[in-house]
Design a protein around this motif. Structure first.
Motif, PDB file in Angstrom:
ATOM      1  N   LYS A  72       0.829  -1.218   0.000  1.00  0.00           N
ATOM      2  CA  LYS A  72       0.000   0.000   0.000  1.00  0.00           C
ATOM      3  C   LYS A  72       0.860   1.263   0.000  1.00  0.00           C
ATOM      4  O   LYS A  72       0.534   2.240  -0.684  1.00  0.00           O
ATOM      5  CB  LYS A  72      -0.924   0.004   1.212  1.00  0.00           C
ATOM      6  CG  LYS A  72      -1.993  -1.052   1.148  1.00  0.00           C
ATOM      7  CD  LYS A  72      -2.802  -1.041   2.446  1.00  0.00           C
ATOM      8  CE  LYS A  72      -3.752  -2.193   2.524  1.00  0.00           C
ATOM      9  NZ  LYS A  72      -4.504  -2.183   3.798  1.00  0.00           N
TER      10      LYS A  72
ATOM     11  N   SER B 287     -10.577  -8.152  -7.887  1.00  0.00           N
ATOM     12  CA  SER B 287      -9.864  -8.014  -9.163  1.00  0.00           C
ATOM     13  C   SER B 287      -9.446  -9.374  -9.724  1.00  0.00           C
ATOM     14  O   SER B 287      -9.624 -10.408  -9.079  1.00  0.00           O
ATOM     15  CB  SER B 287      -8.619  -7.141  -8.972  1.00  0.00           C
ATOM     16  OG  SER B 287      -7.597  -7.877  -8.319  1.00  0.00           O
TER      17      SER B 287
ATOM     18  N   GLN C 253      -3.326   2.302  -7.993  1.00  0.00           N
ATOM     19  CA  GLN C 253      -4.466   1.578  -8.541  1.00  0.00           C
ATOM     20  C   GLN C 253      -5.167   0.823  -7.411  1.00  0.00           C
ATOM     21  O   GLN C 253      -4.534   0.390  -6.453  1.00  0.00           O
ATOM     22  CB  GLN C 253      -4.011   0.617  -9.634  1.00  0.00           C
ATOM     23  CG  GLN C 253      -3.375   1.355 -10.820  1.00  0.00           C
ATOM     24  CD  GLN C 253      -3.002   0.413 -11.917  1.00  0.00           C
ATOM     25  OE1 GLN C 253      -3.883  -0.131 -12.578  1.00  0.00           O
ATOM     26  NE2 GLN C 253      -1.700   0.206 -12.120  1.00  0.00           N
ATOM     27  N   ARG C 254      -6.469   0.662  -7.558  1.00  0.00           N
ATOM     28  CA  ARG C 254      -7.314   0.143  -6.475  1.00  0.00           C
ATOM     29  C   ARG C 254      -6.866  -1.209  -5.932  1.00  0.00           C
ATOM     30  O   ARG C 254      -6.892  -1.435  -4.733  1.00  0.00           O
ATOM     31  CB  ARG C 254      -8.774   0.089  -6.932  1.00  0.00           C
ATOM     32  CG  ARG C 254      -9.001  -0.791  -8.139  1.00  0.00           C
ATOM     33  CD  ARG C 254     -10.449  -0.734  -8.664  1.00  0.00           C
ATOM     34  NE  ARG C 254     -10.571  -1.396  -9.938  1.00  0.00           N
ATOM     35  CZ  ARG C 254     -10.485  -2.714 -10.124  1.00  0.00           C
ATOM     36  NH1 ARG C 254     -10.286  -3.518  -9.102  1.00  0.00           N
ATOM     37  NH2 ARG C 254     -10.597  -3.240 -11.330  1.00  0.00           N
TER      38      ARG C 254
ATOM     39  N   GLU D 160     -10.711  -4.527  -2.812  1.00  0.00           N
ATOM     40  CA  GLU D 160     -10.602  -4.265  -4.254  1.00  0.00           C
ATOM     41  C   GLU D 160      -9.666  -5.286  -4.907  1.00  0.00           C
ATOM     42  O   GLU D 160      -9.896  -5.714  -6.038  1.00  0.00           O
ATOM     43  CB  GLU D 160     -10.122  -2.839  -4.516  1.00  0.00           C
ATOM     44  CG  GLU D 160     -11.131  -1.782  -4.158  1.00  0.00           C
ATOM     45  CD  GLU D 160     -12.361  -1.801  -5.050  1.00  0.00           C
ATOM     46  OE1 GLU D 160     -12.251  -2.163  -6.239  1.00  0.00           O
ATOM     47  OE2 GLU D 160     -13.444  -1.462  -4.546  1.00  0.00           O
TER      48      GLU D 160
ATOM     49  N   LEU E 227      -4.064  -0.871  -3.458  1.00  0.00           N
ATOM     50  CA  LEU E 227      -4.317  -0.007  -2.292  1.00  0.00           C
ATOM     51  C   LEU E 227      -5.296  -0.574  -1.281  1.00  0.00           C
ATOM     52  O   LEU E 227      -5.308  -0.145  -0.119  1.00  0.00           O
ATOM     53  CB  LEU E 227      -4.837   1.359  -2.762  1.00  0.00           C
ATOM     54  CG  LEU E 227      -3.844   2.204  -3.536  1.00  0.00           C
ATOM     55  CD1 LEU E 227      -4.564   3.377  -4.208  1.00  0.00           C
ATOM     56  CD2 LEU E 227      -2.745   2.701  -2.612  1.00  0.00           C
ATOM     57  N   ASP E 228      -6.129  -1.524  -1.697  1.00  0.00           N
ATOM     58  CA  ASP E 228      -7.226  -1.980  -0.839  1.00  0.00           C
ATOM     59  C   ASP E 228      -7.419  -3.489  -0.981  1.00  0.00           C
ATOM     60  O   ASP E 228      -7.552  -3.997  -2.096  1.00  0.00           O
ATOM     61  CB  ASP E 228      -8.500  -1.223  -1.251  1.00  0.00           C
ATOM     62  CG  ASP E 228      -9.701  -1.600  -0.428  1.00  0.00           C
ATOM     63  OD1 ASP E 228     -10.451  -2.502  -0.865  1.00  0.00           O
ATOM     64  OD2 ASP E 228      -9.894  -0.996   0.640  1.00  0.00           O
TER      65      ASP E 228
END
Length: 160
Positions: free
Chosen positions: A26, A47, A35-36, A43, A39-40
């Motif tokens: 992160k 993906s 990008q998501r 998410e 970071l999470d």
């Protein structure tokens, strides 16, 4: 660091490993690749990666850091033995960068380097040009990362 004449095609060296924590992933992503799925966790799970994934640029940066640190270690050891240490030149680039499998939070990647080709420089005979494949393998022995690096390596005896 070794001189051009001392390096053999096929020579392989392991130069370190790194465990990618959620916090590291992160932190890098927030600064360099926001990008998501970097970071999470949720998410990342939604993906194609199936989990919080390290940026490929993060994996490449760790590879470079470990490669440089190992080179410094080898140079210090050679100097301590009283050997002449070769000071390598810059890299004119790399090719074939591949992010083969995702690196997920908790994965430990071990990096190796294997010499593929070498030749003397036509324009600068005091230098050789070396190409080596750098590879990252996860704890399941799956290749996750690869690129072909090129480096200028000093020749010990440029006239011979």
């Amino acid at each position: 660091m070794r001189f051009f004449e001392d390096i053999e095609i096929g020579a392989r060296r392991e130069f370190g490993s790194f465990t990618f924590t959620p916090e590291d992933i992160k932190r890098f992503a927030a600064q360099f690749d926001p990008q998501r799925f970097h970071l999470d966790e949720e998410e990342g799970r939604k993906s194609l990666f199936g989990g919080l994934a390290a940026s490929g640029w993060h994996v490449a940066s760790v590879c470079m850091k470990l490669l440089v640190a190992d080179g410094k270690r080898l140079a210090a050891e050679a100097a301590a033995r009283g050997e002449q240490v070769a000071v390598w030149g810059p890299s004119p680039g790399f090719r074939e960068l591949r992010w083969i499998r995702p690196v997920l939070a908790g994965d430990t990647i071990s990096f190796t380097n294997q010499v593929e080709t070498k030749r003397t420089s036509e324009k600068r005979p005091e230098w050789g040009i070396l190409q080596a494949r750098n590879i990252g393998v996860n704890q399941r022995n799956e290749v996750v990362f690869s690129f072909l690096a090129t480096a200028f390596v000093p020749r010990r005896n440029p006239g011979s």
